[in-house]
Design an enzyme around this catalytic site. Sequence first.
Site, short mmCIF file in Angstrom:
data_model
loop_
_atom_site.label_atom_id
_atom_site.label_comp_id
_atom_site.label_asym_id
_atom_site.label_seq_id
_atom_site.Cartn_x
_atom_site.Cartn_y
_atom_site.Cartn_z
CE LYS A 128 25.37 35.79 39.22
NZ LYS A 128 26.73 35.25 39.32
CG ASP A 157 25.66 33.05 36.39
OD1 ASP A 157 25.68 34.18 35.88
OD2 ASP A 157 26.18 32.85 37.52
CG ASP A 174 27.09 28.33 39.88
OD1 ASP A 174 27.36 28.00 38.70
OD2 ASP A 174 27.11 29.51 40.27
CE LYS A 215 25.32 29.52 43.00
NZ LYS A 215 25.03 30.76 42.24
CE LYS A 227 29.72 29.83 43.24
NZ LYS A 227 29.28 30.38 41.95
N GLY A 259 24.13 36.77 42.57
CA GLY A 259 25.01 37.76 43.19
C GLY A 259 26.43 37.60 42.70
CD GLU A 291 24.04 29.57 38.96
OE1 GLU A 291 23.61 29.16 40.07
OE2 GLU A 291 24.54 30.69 38.82
CB SER A 318 26.38 30.95 46.61
OG SER A 318 27.34 30.46 45.71
O1 OSB Z 1 28.30 32.10 39.62
O2 OSB Z 1 26.77 32.82 40.89
C1 OSB Z 1 27.96 32.83 40.53
C2 OSB Z 1 30.04 35.01 42.89
C3 OSB Z 1 30.86 35.66 41.98
C4 OSB Z 1 30.75 35.36 40.65
C5 OSB Z 1 29.82 34.41 40.21
C6 OSB Z 1 28.99 33.78 41.11
C7 OSB Z 1 29.12 34.07 42.48
C8 OSB Z 1 28.33 33.42 43.54
C9 OSB Z 1 28.18 34.19 44.82
O3 OSB Z 1 27.88 32.32 43.44
C10 OSB Z 1 26.78 34.46 45.13
C11 OSB Z 1 26.62 35.65 46.04
O4 OSB Z 1 27.00 36.80 45.68
O5 OSB Z 1 26.07 35.49 47.15
MG MG Z 2 26.59 31.15 38.82
#
Ligand code: OSB
Ligand code: MG
Length: 397
Positions: A288, A264, A215, A188, A190, A316, A239, A162
């Site tokens: 998650k 999510d 995302d 992925k 952000k 995650g 996402e 990510s």
């Molecule tokens: O939206 O997936 C998410 C981290 C903290 C809170 C929300 C998200 C995330 C990540 C990190 O995208 C993914 C990871 O832990 O590797």
């Molecule tokens: Mg997410």
Amino acid sequence: MHLESTSSADSLTGCLGRARDVLAPLRLVRAEIFMLSLPMVRSFRSAYGRSASRKRLIVLKLEDQEGVAGWGEAPIAERPVYCPDTAESTWSALADLLVPAVLGRQFSGPADLASSWADVIGQNYAKNAVESAAWAIASGKLDVPLAKLLGGVRDAVPVGESFPICDSLGALLTEVDARISEGFGRIKLKIAPGWDVAAVSAVRERFPGVPLSVDANCGYSPGGGPWRQLDDHGLVMIEQPFAADALIEMSQLQQTLRTPLCLDESASSCNTTRTALRLGAGRIVNIKPPRLGGLLPSLAVHDLCAAQQVPAWCGGTLETGIGRGFNLALASLPGFTLHADMSPARMFYERDLVDPTFDVGLNGCIAVPTRPGNGFPVVPERVAGYAIRRWTSDTSQ
Ligand code: OSB
Ligand code: MG
């Protein structure tokens, strides 16, 4: 781009039932809670803003009367933006509510233990920390790896990375390049207003064949947005474009796109996920455990998705190796058919709390831990070294 799954219908949709039936009598005699401040090696920037240079995080150690210990983690964020829980609310839920309610009582297994907070709403990060520590104890006492206890069917989990919002497209491309050479099999990005189409186009152009998704972390308002342009890039998924409760708006957006939307923040419970899927608010689900309040609710969502042939994957929340150990066991279940967000702790933290920790192989996978108990050995001295606050049941009773 779904990964092969070779399991029978029952092993696909009956995971919650089987996990509930796991018998591992336990009586907890001791608990320790640690508020940690972990130095981060880089900040993590998403639609929620930029993370601080140190991350507060809560870990919990539970001990059974036979001396078997299990650790759990609450990977809370600095501010209640991704979920309502904060460091202080999670601390209080653990120390004042959940841990005192389970200490000294006899339980037939992790599901029996989790039923002690069946009437408590919210507090999902705290519930997950206690439930997962109980699973580590159950796995240790039964001498069976957690993945096996949960019904896992793979010994390695394909993973993606990510990518936080970067200062420049050049910096992003350099990072994506590095991760792809390390083996990560899905990118992925952000995204947020101002960092979306150009970033996706740049990565697409440089790495045309790599599975790519984005995302938005609730960062856009219904009515506008870069969706039509993004839809032309063959993304695996988009996402969480809108706020968690904007299910009707997400459903309307989904109807205009070929790209599947992924739930999510909207998938806050099994029932809400069912509602969102029924409304057509998404076609993929990110599972998650901290967001859902434990491994058992995660299995409930897994079974729901499997029954409806909705692809699911393990997301995650920047866990250390403690939380990632549980995520890897979960992601070994048959309904997890897309790459997990599972970057090793070295991507975020100076030092992991477990040793040995894990890393991605050149085959793009992380091995599912085979060690009973916590999948990776927790280093108590590191936990103590990063602790800025500590609670133990020894002095509270
Ligand atoms: O939206 O997936 C998410 C981290 C903290 C809170 C929300 C998200 C995330 C990540 C990190 O995208 C993914 C990871 O832990 O590797
Ligand atoms: Mg997410």
